[in-house]
Motif scaffolding. Structure first.
Motif, short mmCIF file in Angstrom:
data_model
loop_
_atom_site.label_atom_id
_atom_site.label_comp_id
_atom_site.label_asym_id
_atom_site.label_seq_id
_atom_site.Cartn_x
_atom_site.Cartn_y
_atom_site.Cartn_z
N PRO A 23 53.44 29.59 97.99
CA PRO A 23 53.16 30.99 97.63
C PRO A 23 52.90 31.22 96.14
O PRO A 23 52.01 31.99 95.78
N LEU A 24 53.66 30.53 95.27
CA LEU A 24 53.53 30.78 93.84
C LEU A 24 52.63 29.78 93.12
O LEU A 24 52.36 29.96 91.92
N ARG A 25 52.20 28.75 93.81
CA ARG A 25 51.46 27.68 93.14
C ARG A 25 50.20 28.18 92.43
O ARG A 25 50.00 27.91 91.24
N ALA A 26 49.35 28.89 93.14
CA ALA A 26 48.06 29.31 92.57
C ALA A 26 48.25 30.21 91.36
O ALA A 26 47.60 30.02 90.32
N SER A 27 49.15 31.19 91.46
CA SER A 27 49.36 32.11 90.34
C SER A 27 49.97 31.40 89.14
O SER A 27 49.61 31.69 87.99
N LEU A 28 50.88 30.48 89.38
CA LEU A 28 51.50 29.74 88.27
C LEU A 28 50.50 28.79 87.60
O LEU A 28 50.53 28.62 86.38
N VAL A 29 49.65 28.19 88.39
CA VAL A 29 48.63 27.31 87.82
C VAL A 29 47.68 28.11 86.94
O VAL A 29 47.28 27.66 85.85
N ARG A 30 47.32 29.32 87.39
CA ARG A 30 46.43 30.16 86.58
C ARG A 30 47.09 30.59 85.28
O ARG A 30 46.44 30.63 84.23
N SER A 31 48.38 30.91 85.32
CA SER A 31 49.06 31.41 84.13
C SER A 31 49.53 30.31 83.19
O SER A 31 49.49 30.46 81.97
#
Length: 228
Positions: A23-31
């Protein structure tokens, strides 16, 4: 109380792994960026697993629910471990389920070898290894720790499918249609000579179990009982 702490540690280990992996992988990779995310992910995984191991070591072994060294659980656990090694060894080569694996062109690939058994050979190898240890060490701490490994493997395999479909459904969906999720025992013959390698490695690993863990395992249980 120690067993409760072990359960909490196991829950946090699983939750952190699944949440950060999906769930958090994509947003954390972007940030954070891919490299920084990998560092954060690895640190959290290391800390949570270390705490899990620490809690496991604090729990007394307790009285097992059955004799894990009796012939039946010993034989079943031995077979499961050899199967786990048979799945694990070829999973290291051209495994499209791995995180960094490329899926481009996978829609035209016909599965061979271990992938005719399951598209998640590494995950099910871990699950079978953990199940074998529950059979030979059926204690409270064993059920919690090894149950955690089974949940991590099977749940992780399911979430891998979801992630791969979301990232590249064009290639992953055809691959899913050609490969089973649950291991298909009818296809075990596809591994051929790998079974011999798995059996030899099993003998070596179970021999190493004596100096590293202090207990005989596998075929060495028979040898230990004969010498004793």
């Amino acid at each position: 109380m120690d067993l409760v702490q072990l359960g909490i540690a196991a829950s946090l280990f699983l939750a952190s792994h699944f949440i950060l992996s999906h769930p958090l992988r994509a947003s954390l990779v972007r940030s954070l960026g891919a490299e920084a995310f990998l560092v954060v992910y690895s640190l959290i995984a290391l800390v949570s697993f270390s705490w899990l191991m620490l809690c496991y070591g604090r729990v007394p072994a307790g009285v097992p629910l059955w004799d894990g060294h009796a012939p039946l659980p010993w034989a079943v656990a031995s077979v499961l471990t050899v199967i786990a090694l048979g799945l694990f060894l070829p999973s290291l080569y051209r495994n499209p389920a791995l995180a960094a694996a490329k899926t481009a062109g996978l829609d035209t690939v016909r599965p061979q070898g271990v992938f005719l058994i399951t598209r998640h050979p590494m995950m099910f190898a871990i699950a079978l290894w953990a199940l074998s240890h529950i059979l030979i060490a059926p204690t409270g701490r064993g059920f919690v720790f090894m149950g955690t490994m089974i949940a991590l493997a099977v749940g992780g395999a399911h979430l891998q499918d979801r992630k791969k479909k979301a990232l590249d459904g064009k290639n992953w969906r055809p691959w899913m249609s050609r490969t089973p999720f649950w291991p298909d025992v009818r296809q075990f013959g596809q591994l051929g000579a790998i079974w011999g390698l798995a059996l030899g490695l099993w003998v070596l690993i179970t021999w190493l179990h004596i100096p590293t863990v202090g207990e005989p395992a596998g075929v060495w249980i028979l040898h230990h009982a004969h010498v004793g």
